[in-house]
Write a protein that holds these residues in place. Structure first.
Motif, PDB file in Angstrom:
ATOM      1  N   LYS A  47     140.622  42.248  -9.442  1.00  0.00           N
ATOM      2  CA  LYS A  47     141.161  41.104 -10.188  1.00  0.00           C
ATOM      3  C   LYS A  47     140.109  40.524 -11.154  1.00  0.00           C
ATOM      4  CE  LYS A  47     145.332  40.480  -8.184  1.00  0.00           C
ATOM      5  NZ  LYS A  47     146.599  40.318  -8.878  1.00  0.00           N
TER       6      LYS A  47
ATOM      7  N   CYS B 237     138.152  43.118  -2.759  1.00  0.00           N
ATOM      8  CA  CYS B 237     139.403  43.415  -3.483  1.00  0.00           C
ATOM      9  C   CYS B 237     139.546  42.493  -4.696  1.00  0.00           C
ATOM     10  CB  CYS B 237     140.590  43.243  -2.541  1.00  0.00           C
ATOM     11  SG  CYS B 237     140.545  41.680  -1.616  1.00  0.00           S
ATOM     12  N   THR B 238     139.313  41.216  -4.492  1.00  0.00           N
ATOM     13  CA  THR B 238     139.456  40.246  -5.589  1.00  0.00           C
ATOM     14  C   THR B 238     138.412  40.527  -6.662  1.00  0.00           C
ATOM     15  OG1 THR B 238     140.055  38.652  -3.884  1.00  0.00           O
ATOM     16  CG2 THR B 238     139.680  37.778  -6.087  1.00  0.00           C
TER      17      THR B 238
ATOM     18  N   PHE C 252     149.472  43.935   1.095  1.00  0.00           N
ATOM     19  CA  PHE C 252     148.719  43.927   2.354  1.00  0.00           C
ATOM     20  C   PHE C 252     147.770  42.744   2.462  1.00  0.00           C
ATOM     21  CE2 PHE C 252     146.584  47.229  -0.410  1.00  0.00           C
ATOM     22  CZ  PHE C 252     145.628  46.364  -0.928  1.00  0.00           C
ATOM     23  N   CYS C 253     147.976  41.730   1.649  1.00  0.00           N
ATOM     24  CA  CYS C 253     146.988  40.647   1.622  1.00  0.00           C
ATOM     25  C   CYS C 253     146.729  40.079   3.030  1.00  0.00           C
ATOM     26  CB  CYS C 253     147.407  39.520   0.687  1.00  0.00           C
ATOM     27  SG  CYS C 253     146.074  38.304   0.548  1.00  0.00           S
ATOM     28  N   PHE C 254     145.464  40.000   3.353  1.00  0.00           N
ATOM     29  CA  PHE C 254     145.050  39.550   4.695  1.00  0.00           C
ATOM     30  C   PHE C 254     145.243  38.045   4.896  1.00  0.00           C
ATOM     31  CE2 PHE C 254     141.706  40.577   1.696  1.00  0.00           C
ATOM     32  CZ  PHE C 254     141.198  39.306   1.395  1.00  0.00           C
ATOM     33  N   TYR C 255     145.649  37.355   3.850  1.00  0.00           N
ATOM     34  CA  TYR C 255     145.937  35.920   4.011  1.00  0.00           C
ATOM     35  C   TYR C 255     147.349  35.669   4.531  1.00  0.00           C
ATOM     36  CZ  TYR C 255     141.599  34.610   1.679  1.00  0.00           C
ATOM     37  OH  TYR C 255     140.276  34.442   1.365  1.00  0.00           O
TER      38      TYR C 255
ATOM     39  N   GLY D  12     150.463  38.373  -4.823  1.00  0.00           N
ATOM     40  CA  GLY D  12     149.275  39.148  -4.445  1.00  0.00           C
ATOM     41  C   GLY D  12     149.651  40.473  -3.820  1.00  0.00           C
ATOM     42  N   CYS D  13     148.650  41.148  -3.289  1.00  0.00           N
ATOM     43  CA  CYS D  13     148.855  42.493  -2.751  1.00  0.00           C
ATOM     44  C   CYS D  13     149.791  42.453  -1.537  1.00  0.00           C
ATOM     45  CB  CYS D  13     147.526  43.080  -2.315  1.00  0.00           C
ATOM     46  SG  CYS D  13     146.272  43.030  -3.608  1.00  0.00           S
TER      47      CYS D  13
ATOM     48  N   ARG E 143     135.727  39.646   0.275  1.00  0.00           N
ATOM     49  CA  ARG E 143     136.859  39.815  -0.649  1.00  0.00           C
ATOM     50  C   ARG E 143     136.494  40.742  -1.800  1.00  0.00           C
ATOM     51  NH1 ARG E 143     139.724  34.211  -2.061  1.00  0.00           N
ATOM     52  NH2 ARG E 143     140.582  35.588  -3.612  1.00  0.00           N
TER      53      ARG E 143
END
Ligand code: SF4
Length: 275
Positions: free
Chosen positions: A108, A103-104, A184-187, A181-182, A101
């Motif tokens: 963030k 990105c986070t 494109f978040c993968f979650y 969130g983004c 992660r």
């Protein structure tokens, strides 16, 4: 609106010895906490911040505008000095994933910690009493987390009530997605990707391109692999209109789904699944 692009040590607020910071995520819980703190501690000098990854959903910005207007507060927008594309290059094209992660970390957490600097800070975290998770804990000893909802027994139903009673409502993306969130978040679940494709086709297209633009032939996908084969977003099917409601019901948190039934979603597109 104040926008701050964070360097590693901004030396902001040097003169302040003790700070109270509430980080808004663009979601319901932190918004409700802002309302709760304003009502319960009207004299506390709280700094409201939002850390913008630069890849947020339009509904999130809209909800932040609404929070500003309804609560009459300033929200400081924090941003990494470098954007997602810079970091993607830095990480050699490896897309972030649940196991990596970056990105986070880069978009963030680092801007938020840089904003805090070395000041003694009370950080108000919107964990609820009915949640069983820890949330983000700063490793810095001068950052003291506070959990008002946990301490006061505030649950999901209370959060919904707080937002309804003050007229803030919920962000519109709850019509098709579980969390902020983004884009494109993968979650995201497959149904959330399908909904992104439907409601934000440009963002969906950008997410597809991030999977496809590896000049050296390597393959990284937001949804990983199945049976050894990469799951490309380009191959995802569309919403089946007649099954839309059912798909949504299946994918979203069931408890939240039942609470949301009579609630107005606030946002640009009021034609989301639940409206
Ligand atoms: S919302 Fe998702 S993609 Fe964006 S920073 Fe958080 S984990 Fe990463």
């Amino acid at each position: 609106m104040r926008v701050i692009q964070m360097t590693t040590n901004p030396n902001l607020n040097k003169d302040r010895k003790e700070r109270h910071i509430l980080a808004l995520s663009g979601g319901k819980d932190s918004a409700a906490l802002a309302v709760y703190m304003r009502d319960k501690y009207p004299d506390l000098d709280i700094e409201y911040v939002f850390t913008d990854s630069g890849c947020e959903l339009p509904e999130t910005y809209e909800y932040l505008d609404r929070i500003r207007a309804v609560l009459n507060i300033d929200i400081t927008i924090l941003k990494s000095e470098r954007n997602f594309d810079y970091w993607l290059k830095y990480y050699k094209g490896v897309l972030p994933s649940p196991k990596n992660r970056w990105c986070t970390r880069q978009l963030k957490l680092k801007p938020f910690e840089a904003y805090i600097g070395d000041d003694l800070t009370y950080s108000y975290v919107a964990l609820r009493a009915d949640e069983n998770r820890k949330g983000y804990l700063s490793k810095k000893r001068h950052v003291i987390p506070r959990y008002p909802f946990v301490e006061d027994g505030i649950t999901l139903q209370d959060v919904i009530n707080i937002l309804q009673n003050c007229g803030l409502g919920l962000p519109a993306y709850y019509g098709w997605r579980k969390r902020s969130g983004c884009y494109f978040c993968f979650y995201q679940s497959d149904d959330e990707w399908r909904a992104l494709k439907k409601y934000h086709p440009e963002e969906f297209e950008k997410a597809c391109q991030y999977e496809e633009n590896h000049s050296d032939g390597r393959i990284y996908t937001w949804r990983g692999k199945k049976g050894g084969k990469p799951l490309f977003l380009r191959d995802i099917d569309d919403f089946v209109p007649s099954g839309e409601k059912q798909r949504y019901e299946e994918s979203i948190n069931k408890k939240l789904s039942s609470l949301l039934k009579d609630i107005k979603l606030i946002g640009i597109n009021t034609n989301y699944v639940l409206s």
